[in-house]
Scaffold this motif. Structure first.
Motif: not given
Length: 175
Positions: A125-127, A147, A149, A152
């Motif tokens: 989920d892009h996180r 997590t 960024p 990710v």
């Protein structure tokens, strides 16, 4: 952060939009898979019933409009593990997982070099990026997550770079 196998299963089952998965090893030795790979090597039939839990999860994700994509970076000719893996992928593809194969040599063609993180990963989920680390013989060593960024995005970019060269499972003929 350390992620237990049960937590990892829950994370995979609970995605809201997308899971992407990059595999980069030519062989794994997961405790779940080894007995079935041994049957395959011995020429014994396998009804693939052991995959049905994952396939049910994939069908649920697909029905809800969520996507699951996997890119397998492989050496050619394929290792025994990857030949076996190719032979059992069809139920997962039929259940909605977009599995694709990428010949490793294509990722180092002049002008097209793709840089990859050191370990296999999922981005959920892009996180959340989940790193899967293995011992030399392919057994799971640890499952960790981030997590951050930057982590990710780095993994999403690596996956996107690999995906450009990815051959859909049904179109890939192992050599």
């Amino acid at each position: 952060m350390i992620i237990s196998p049960a937590e990892f299963d829950n994370l995979l089952s609970g995605i809201e939009r997308e899971a992407i998965h990059l595999e980069t090893r030519d062989a794994y030795g997961t405790a779940i898979e080894l007995p079935y790979m041994a049957k395959w090597a011995a020429g014994e039939p396998d009804d693939l019933e052991w995959l049905q839990g994952w396939c049910a999860t994939l069908r649920e994700h697909t029905a809800a409009g969520r996507t699951v994509r996997r890119a397998r970076v492989v050496s050619e000719p394929l290792s025994d593990y990857q030949r076996w893996s190719h032979s059992i992928a069809h139920p997962m593809v039929d259940a909605g997982e977009d599995i694709r194969w990428v010949p490793r040599h294509q990722l180092t063609e002049p002008g097209a070099v793709v840089m990859l993180p050191a370990n296999d990963f999922y981005v959920l989920d892009h996180r959340l990026v989940v790193f899967l680390t293995y011992t030399g013989d392919g057994l799971t060593r640890a499952i960790t997550g981030s997590t951050d960024p930057r982590d990710v995005k780095t993994c999403e970019n690596a996956f996107a770079d690999v995906w450009k060269y990815a051959i859909p499972h049904r179109d890939y003929s192992p050599s």
